[in-house]
Design a protein around this motif. Structure first.
Motif, PDB file in Angstrom:
ATOM      1  N   LEU A   1       0.864  -1.170   0.000  1.00 49.11           N
ATOM      2  CA  LEU A   1       0.000   0.000   0.000  1.00 49.11           C
ATOM      3  C   LEU A   1       0.899   1.217   0.000  1.00 49.11           C
ATOM      4  O   LEU A   1       2.116   1.106   0.148  1.00 49.11           O
ATOM      5  CB  LEU A   1      -0.937  -0.005   1.217  1.00 49.11           C
ATOM      6  CG  LEU A   1      -0.322  -0.204   2.607  1.00 49.11           C
ATOM      7  CD1 LEU A   1       0.278   1.062   3.162  1.00 49.11           C
ATOM      8  CD2 LEU A   1      -1.374  -0.742   3.552  1.00 49.11           C
ATOM      9  N   ASP A   2       0.311   2.360  -0.190  1.00 45.55           N
ATOM     10  CA  ASP A   2       1.092   3.586  -0.059  1.00 45.55           C
ATOM     11  C   ASP A   2       0.344   4.548   0.836  1.00 45.55           C
ATOM     12  O   ASP A   2      -0.849   4.395   1.077  1.00 45.55           O
ATOM     13  CB  ASP A   2       1.443   4.217  -1.415  1.00 45.55           C
ATOM     14  CG  ASP A   2       0.228   4.584  -2.235  1.00 45.55           C
ATOM     15  OD1 ASP A   2      -0.504   5.500  -1.829  1.00 45.55           O
ATOM     16  OD2 ASP A   2       0.020   3.982  -3.294  1.00 45.55           O
ATOM     17  N   SER A   3       1.080   5.504   1.367  1.00 46.63           N
ATOM     18  CA  SER A   3       0.511   6.501   2.257  1.00 46.63           C
ATOM     19  C   SER A   3       1.242   7.809   2.027  1.00 46.63           C
ATOM     20  O   SER A   3       2.445   7.805   1.738  1.00 46.63           O
ATOM     21  CB  SER A   3       0.677   6.051   3.717  1.00 46.63           C
ATOM     22  OG  SER A   3       0.078   6.982   4.583  1.00 46.63           O
ATOM     23  N   TRP A   4       0.543   8.892   2.169  1.00 49.02           N
ATOM     24  CA  TRP A   4       1.170  10.200   2.015  1.00 49.02           C
ATOM     25  C   TRP A   4       2.071  10.470   3.210  1.00 49.02           C
ATOM     26  O   TRP A   4       1.739  10.136   4.352  1.00 49.02           O
ATOM     27  CB  TRP A   4       0.104  11.292   1.869  1.00 49.02           C
ATOM     28  CG  TRP A   4      -0.626  11.095   0.574  1.00 49.02           C
ATOM     29  CD1 TRP A   4      -1.843  10.507   0.407  1.00 49.02           C
ATOM     30  CD2 TRP A   4      -0.141  11.410  -0.723  1.00 49.02           C
ATOM     31  NE1 TRP A   4      -2.150  10.447  -0.927  1.00 49.02           N
ATOM     32  CE2 TRP A   4      -1.120  10.998  -1.653  1.00 49.02           C
ATOM     33  CE3 TRP A   4       1.017  12.002  -1.210  1.00 49.02           C
ATOM     34  CZ2 TRP A   4      -0.980  11.161  -3.024  1.00 49.02           C
ATOM     35  CZ3 TRP A   4       1.166  12.159  -2.579  1.00 49.02           C
ATOM     36  CH2 TRP A   4       0.175  11.752  -3.469  1.00 49.02           C
ATOM     37  N   ALA A   5       3.207  11.078   2.955  1.00 46.28           N
ATOM     38  CA  ALA A   5       4.196  11.339   4.004  1.00 46.28           C
ATOM     39  C   ALA A   5       3.604  12.176   5.132  1.00 46.28           C
ATOM     40  O   ALA A   5       3.979  12.006   6.296  1.00 46.28           O
ATOM     41  CB  ALA A   5       5.426  12.028   3.406  1.00 46.28           C
ATOM     42  N   ALA A   6       2.672  13.053   4.828  1.00 45.38           N
ATOM     43  CA  ALA A   6       2.083  13.922   5.847  1.00 45.38           C
ATOM     44  C   ALA A   6       1.034  13.204   6.700  1.00 45.38           C
ATOM     45  O   ALA A   6       0.613  13.732   7.728  1.00 45.38           O
ATOM     46  CB  ALA A   6       1.455  15.147   5.184  1.00 45.38           C
ATOM     47  N   ASN A   7       0.643  12.005   6.316  1.00 45.66           N
ATOM     48  CA  ASN A   7      -0.375  11.266   7.061  1.00 45.66           C
ATOM     49  C   ASN A   7       0.317  10.431   8.142  1.00 45.66           C
ATOM     50  O   ASN A   7       0.369   9.209   8.086  1.00 45.66           O
ATOM     51  CB  ASN A   7      -1.193  10.386   6.114  1.00 45.66           C
ATOM     52  CG  ASN A   7      -2.458   9.868   6.749  1.00 45.66           C
ATOM     53  OD1 ASN A   7      -2.651   9.970   7.960  1.00 45.66           O
ATOM     54  ND2 ASN A   7      -3.320   9.296   5.930  1.00 45.66           N
TER      55      ASN A   7
END
Length: 170
Positions: A129-135
């Protein structure tokens, strides 16, 4: 907390749309250039309805406290090998969403177990999966679930005199 998870059906589209509003708003606030804040619910409904019909996509709905509390949408991906890489078989998690008032009660972990079980059932040994760095909340959760960085996507915004938004200390 009692959590029941089941495969979503077309009758669950209203619940998916309600839950999707939270993740879409979060993504749009974190990365407004990548996510729309003005989504058309008819388009979103049609999009998810189409995914429910695809054999390589899975949408599972978590119910708790007598109502839908989250969903996971994942895709079984198989990519042919190239001269540079072998055949790749994996499950890719597109969305994992939990209603704000049900977070930290095991809903997301339970939903991830469903995606993992689907991967195992298909003979796939990887889930990504991927996630935004700010999350940062999501990143901490995924770390606690055993996910590790696989790659890093870098951005250079040329509208700001070529200076990158992201800096690492040397």
């Amino acid at each position: 907390m009692n959590i029941h998870v089941r495969q979503a059906t077309a009758t669950d589209l209203d619940s998916i749309l309600i839950l999707n509003r939270e993740v879409q708003a979060l993504h749009a606030s974190l990365e407004p250039e990548h996510f729309r804040s003005d989504v058309d619910e008819g388009e979103v409904r049609a999009f998810f309805a189409g995914r429910l019909e695809k054999a390589n996509h899975g949408i599972w709905l978590a119910e708790s406290l007598g109502r839908p509390g989250g969903y996971v949408w994942f895709e079984k991906q198989e990519k042919a090998g190239t001269p540079f890489s072998p055949v790749r078989r994996r499950v890719y998690v597109h969305h994992i969403v939990v209603a704000a008032d049900l977070r930290r009660h095991g809903v997301a972990s339970t939903l991830l177990r469903c995606a993992e079980a689907s991967a195992h059932g298909a003979g796939m040994q990887r889930i990504v999966l991927d996630s935004w760095a700010a999350n940062v909340g999501a990143l901490a959760f995924f770390d606690s679930e055993g996910f590790a960085s696989l790659s890093m996507l870098l951005l250079k915004d040329l509208r700001n005199d070529g200076e990158s938004r992201f800096r690492t200390s040397a």
